[in-house]
Write a protein that holds these residues in place. Sequence first.
Motif, PDB file in Angstrom:
ATOM      1  N   LEU A 426     -10.205  -9.129  10.743  1.00 46.96           N
ATOM      2  CA  LEU A 426      -9.895  -7.683  11.283  1.00 46.96           C
ATOM      3  C   LEU A 426      -8.466  -7.709  11.935  1.00 46.96           C
ATOM      4  N   ASP A 427      -8.130  -8.760  12.646  1.00 51.46           N
ATOM      5  CA  ASP A 427      -6.924  -8.444  13.678  1.00 51.46           C
ATOM      6  C   ASP A 427      -5.615  -8.996  12.829  1.00 51.46           C
ATOM      7  N   LEU A 428      -5.911  -9.681  11.628  1.00 50.05           N
ATOM      8  CA  LEU A 428      -4.748  -9.690  10.684  1.00 50.05           C
ATOM      9  C   LEU A 428      -4.393  -8.666   9.998  1.00 50.05           C
ATOM     10  N   ALA A 429      -5.335  -8.071   9.528  1.00 49.67           N
ATOM     11  CA  ALA A 429      -5.442  -6.741   8.646  1.00 49.67           C
ATOM     12  C   ALA A 429      -4.517  -5.793   9.411  1.00 49.67           C
ATOM     13  N   LYS A 430      -4.673  -5.650  10.708  1.00 53.54           N
ATOM     14  CA  LYS A 430      -4.021  -4.511  11.610  1.00 53.54           C
ATOM     15  C   LYS A 430      -2.404  -5.111  12.115  1.00 53.54           C
ATOM     16  N   ALA A 431      -2.224  -6.443  11.895  1.00 51.78           N
ATOM     17  CA  ALA A 431      -1.180  -6.994  12.668  1.00 51.78           C
ATOM     18  C   ALA A 431       0.097  -6.381  11.913  1.00 51.78           C
ATOM     19  N   GLU A 432       1.125  -5.771  12.622  1.00 53.45           N
ATOM     20  CA  GLU A 432       2.223  -5.570  12.151  1.00 53.45           C
ATOM     21  C   GLU A 432       3.263  -7.001  12.045  1.00 53.45           C
ATOM     22  N   THR A 433       3.109  -7.734  11.389  1.00 53.12           N
ATOM     23  CA  THR A 433       3.834  -9.051  11.247  1.00 53.12           C
ATOM     24  C   THR A 433       3.795  -9.487   9.835  1.00 53.12           C
ATOM     25  N   ASN A 434       4.643 -10.602   9.675  1.00 57.80           N
ATOM     26  CA  ASN A 434       4.882 -10.994   8.334  1.00 57.80           C
ATOM     27  C   ASN A 434       3.569 -11.898   8.030  1.00 57.80           C
ATOM     28  N   GLU A 435       2.772 -12.072   8.947  1.00 55.95           N
ATOM     29  CA  GLU A 435       1.655 -13.042   8.391  1.00 55.95           C
ATOM     30  C   GLU A 435       0.640 -11.962   7.893  1.00 55.95           C
ATOM     31  N   ASN A 436       0.604 -10.773   8.053  1.00 50.06           N
ATOM     32  CA  ASN A 436      -0.024  -9.810   7.419  1.00 50.06           C
ATOM     33  C   ASN A 436       0.403  -9.438   5.838  1.00 50.06           C
ATOM     34  N   PRO A 437      -0.168  -9.877   5.015  1.00 53.22           N
ATOM     35  CA  PRO A 437       0.202  -9.406   3.504  1.00 53.22           C
ATOM     36  C   PRO A 437       0.685  -8.252   3.286  1.00 53.22           C
ATOM     37  N   GLN A 442       4.568  -4.049   2.068  1.00 48.85           N
ATOM     38  CA  GLN A 442       4.982  -2.758   2.405  1.00 48.85           C
ATOM     39  C   GLN A 442       6.375  -2.595   3.112  1.00 48.85           C
ATOM     40  N   TYR A 443       6.742  -3.548   3.912  1.00 50.04           N
ATOM     41  CA  TYR A 443       7.900  -3.695   4.480  1.00 50.04           C
ATOM     42  C   TYR A 443       8.952  -3.951   3.591  1.00 50.04           C
ATOM     43  N   ALA A 444       8.897  -4.736   2.519  1.00 47.95           N
ATOM     44  CA  ALA A 444       9.823  -4.900   1.582  1.00 47.95           C
ATOM     45  C   ALA A 444      10.041  -3.582   0.704  1.00 47.95           C
ATOM     46  N   HIS A 445       9.314  -2.697   0.304  1.00 48.43           N
ATOM     47  CA  HIS A 445       9.433  -1.374  -0.172  1.00 48.43           C
ATOM     48  C   HIS A 445      10.277  -0.724   0.973  1.00 48.43           C
ATOM     49  N   ALA A 446       9.757  -0.529   2.207  1.00 53.65           N
ATOM     50  CA  ALA A 446      10.470   0.183   3.076  1.00 53.65           C
ATOM     51  C   ALA A 446      11.860  -0.346   3.479  1.00 53.65           C
ATOM     52  N   ARG A 447      12.256  -1.333   3.314  1.00 56.41           N
ATOM     53  CA  ARG A 447      13.368  -2.009   3.671  1.00 56.41           C
ATOM     54  C   ARG A 447      14.348  -1.727   2.277  1.00 56.41           C
ATOM     55  N   ILE A 448      13.886  -1.725   1.002  1.00 60.68           N
ATOM     56  CA  ILE A 448      14.560  -1.158   0.142  1.00 60.68           C
ATOM     57  C   ILE A 448      15.295   0.404   0.259  1.00 60.68           C
ATOM     58  N   CYS A 449      14.126   1.247   0.664  1.00 57.92           N
ATOM     59  CA  CYS A 449      14.481   2.562   0.909  1.00 57.92           C
ATOM     60  C   CYS A 449      15.458   2.888   1.819  1.00 57.92           C
ATOM     61  N   SER A 450      15.351   1.964   2.902  1.00 57.57           N
ATOM     62  CA  SER A 450      16.558   2.063   4.177  1.00 57.57           C
ATOM     63  C   SER A 450      17.759   1.814   3.616  1.00 57.57           C
ATOM     64  N   ALA A 508       2.604  -9.091  -5.917  1.00 57.34           N
ATOM     65  CA  ALA A 508       3.402  -8.159  -5.150  1.00 57.34           C
ATOM     66  C   ALA A 508       3.837  -8.833  -3.955  1.00 57.34           C
ATOM     67  N   HIS A 509       3.091  -9.706  -3.414  1.00 52.87           N
ATOM     68  CA  HIS A 509       3.441 -10.817  -2.358  1.00 52.87           C
ATOM     69  C   HIS A 509       4.419 -11.696  -2.609  1.00 52.87           C
ATOM     70  N   GLU A 510       4.749 -12.254  -3.586  1.00 56.18           N
ATOM     71  CA  GLU A 510       5.505 -13.325  -4.185  1.00 56.18           C
ATOM     72  C   GLU A 510       6.696 -12.544  -4.148  1.00 56.18           C
ATOM     73  N   LEU A 511       6.775 -11.236  -4.981  1.00 56.75           N
ATOM     74  CA  LEU A 511       8.020 -10.555  -5.179  1.00 56.75           C
ATOM     75  C   LEU A 511       8.509 -10.008  -3.721  1.00 56.75           C
ATOM     76  N   ALA A 512       7.723  -9.469  -2.963  1.00 59.60           N
ATOM     77  CA  ALA A 512       8.313  -9.029  -1.517  1.00 59.60           C
ATOM     78  C   ALA A 512       9.034 -10.287  -0.631  1.00 59.60           C
ATOM     79  N   GLY A 513       8.412 -11.626  -0.949  1.00 62.53           N
ATOM     80  CA  GLY A 513       9.014 -12.924  -0.502  1.00 62.53           C
ATOM     81  C   GLY A 513      10.212 -12.962  -0.891  1.00 62.53           C
ATOM     82  N   LEU A 514      10.585 -12.789  -2.300  1.00 63.55           N
ATOM     83  CA  LEU A 514      11.896 -12.983  -2.587  1.00 63.55           C
ATOM     84  C   LEU A 514      12.884 -11.894  -2.175  1.00 63.55           C
ATOM     85  N   LEU A 515      12.397 -10.689  -2.291  1.00 67.52           N
ATOM     86  CA  LEU A 515      13.311  -9.580  -1.790  1.00 67.52           C
ATOM     87  C   LEU A 515      13.708  -9.817  -0.252  1.00 67.52           C
ATOM     88  N   HIS A 516      12.878 -10.363   0.518  1.00 67.88           N
ATOM     89  CA  HIS A 516      13.047 -10.591   1.926  1.00 67.88           C
ATOM     90  C   HIS A 516      14.008 -11.698   1.973  1.00 67.88           C
TER      91      HIS A 516
END
Length: 561
Positions: A426-437, A442-450, A508-516
């Motif tokens: 539960l703690d990981l699911a709420k974390a706003e860090t890269n450890e939370n998949p 979603q941050y990768a998508h938001a980063r592109i939108c930015s 999706a997780h691997e694609l986000a990693g490559l985007l970052h």
Amino acid sequence: MGGIVEEVSSGLARALAGALESARGRGSVKVDQVPEFTVEVPREKDHGDFAANLAMLLARPARMAPRKIAEILVNNFSLTGTWVERVEIAGPGFINFYLKPAWVYEILPKIIALRENYGRLDEGKGKRVQVEFVSANPTGLLHMGNARGAALGDSIASILDFAGFSVTREFYINDAGNQIENFGLSLEARYMQLLGLDVPFPEDGYHGEDLVGTVQSFIGRHGDAFLKVEAGERRAALVEYALNEKLEAIKRVLRDFGVRYDVWFSERFLHESGAVKDTLNLLREQGHIYESEEALWFKASAFGAEKDEVLVRSNGIPTYFATDIAYHLNKFQRGFERVIDIWGADHHGHVARMKGAVAAVGYDPAALEVVIMQLVRLYKGGELVRMSKRSGQFVTLEELVEDVGKDAARYFFVMRSSDSHLDFDLDLAKAETNENPVYYIQYAHARICSILRQCKEQGGKVPDPAEVDFSLLKEESEFALARKLADFPGEVASAAKGLAPQRIARYAHELAGLLHSFYNANRVITADQALSGARLVLVDATRITLQNALRLLGLTAPQRM
């Protein structure tokens, strides 16, 4: 709509078959026919972009060493019309193809053109598929097992739809049988207790606090009017009221979880319509029933099950299994060519019996597929979470969604194979860090939108791919990102074939990693307008693909975070 990986693979296979025909024509390789061989992406990057096993399959019929055959095939292989830069022979006779880097950029214009349809396939050819999942007793609140089943079932249905199947999502309402009788007794006891009468509560009754709220609501509407009626009428009224309330609550909670059903099928209908009786008659006519100990038994062992199963008890009441057979017969009678059930681990032993029953009523048991899901354990602060304030027994789906949000809950439930035990942090699911998949993707998508907003604010836009020079994309991080985009249709096909949404979660997780990684190594908007245009198309194609992958899992793709 296949992907470029499949197109290139098919092209290489045709060219390799042509090389074999050329060698046969010269008499270099003597075989009567071309065996079925594969051209696929090797696991090791050093083994090329694609590898073929044709030479090894030819060794026995050609009576020749596979490496020698590989040499002949390579010498007869024409590079004309292919992306091949060089061909090498490895190991016992694998033929490894190394392509010009530009091949992978061919996918970018296609993604931009297809947009939300990128990755959509026609594998299913419109075949009718029913996915039945959750199907919880409408006697209480949805728990973690129901939650995992909801995420799995809905994601599987979405993936199958995207792969070209005609999909129906169905919830089977268990509104008949022993559990409903017990439910009625529990409601009656609570009703009398809340009206001041000293009555015992059924030993194996439903103890959840939510039941108290239901009865209080009933009293608010009807008062003590049902104290004065016969017990059967009182229980029937309480059950009807409670089932409607519970079912509406289940529908609401599932909607909040992003799950919407096409059909809500009532078990009671099977009894009232005579479907259970008709199914028993059909089994009797086919010789699949016998009587023993005053009960009726199904010859499940004749269909590979460990033991036979009771269909009608000695008191004349059909068992749950009898109703379940009638239900599955009804599914096939409605025209579904493929029936998929999502069951908990405690139903594992039921699979062989149910498949046997499907065969007994005249349908192909292979048309019934059962996905067994293992248990979920919740952890908070490193410790196991056991209790719920609302149910008094378990954490409810509603509580979970309120705590971590729909997106995190759904992703965590599908990120592991259904047959794996799941530890939900539960703690990981709420974390706003890269450890939370979920946050990471979603941050990768938001980063592109930015990036795209920044481009627009500077008076620019994503250029037409036809006007872009993709040969400017020379960095390894650019190639790796585009290469991953090309894999998406294949991942959809594999996920559909294996009923494996965890493949899409991992992708999706691997694609986000490559985007970052790409973002950290390169500026997208630069003084070089041509290079900026190529990179803008690359990141926009990544945004589209990420959004499509997230949609298959029922997750949102935020534009800002």
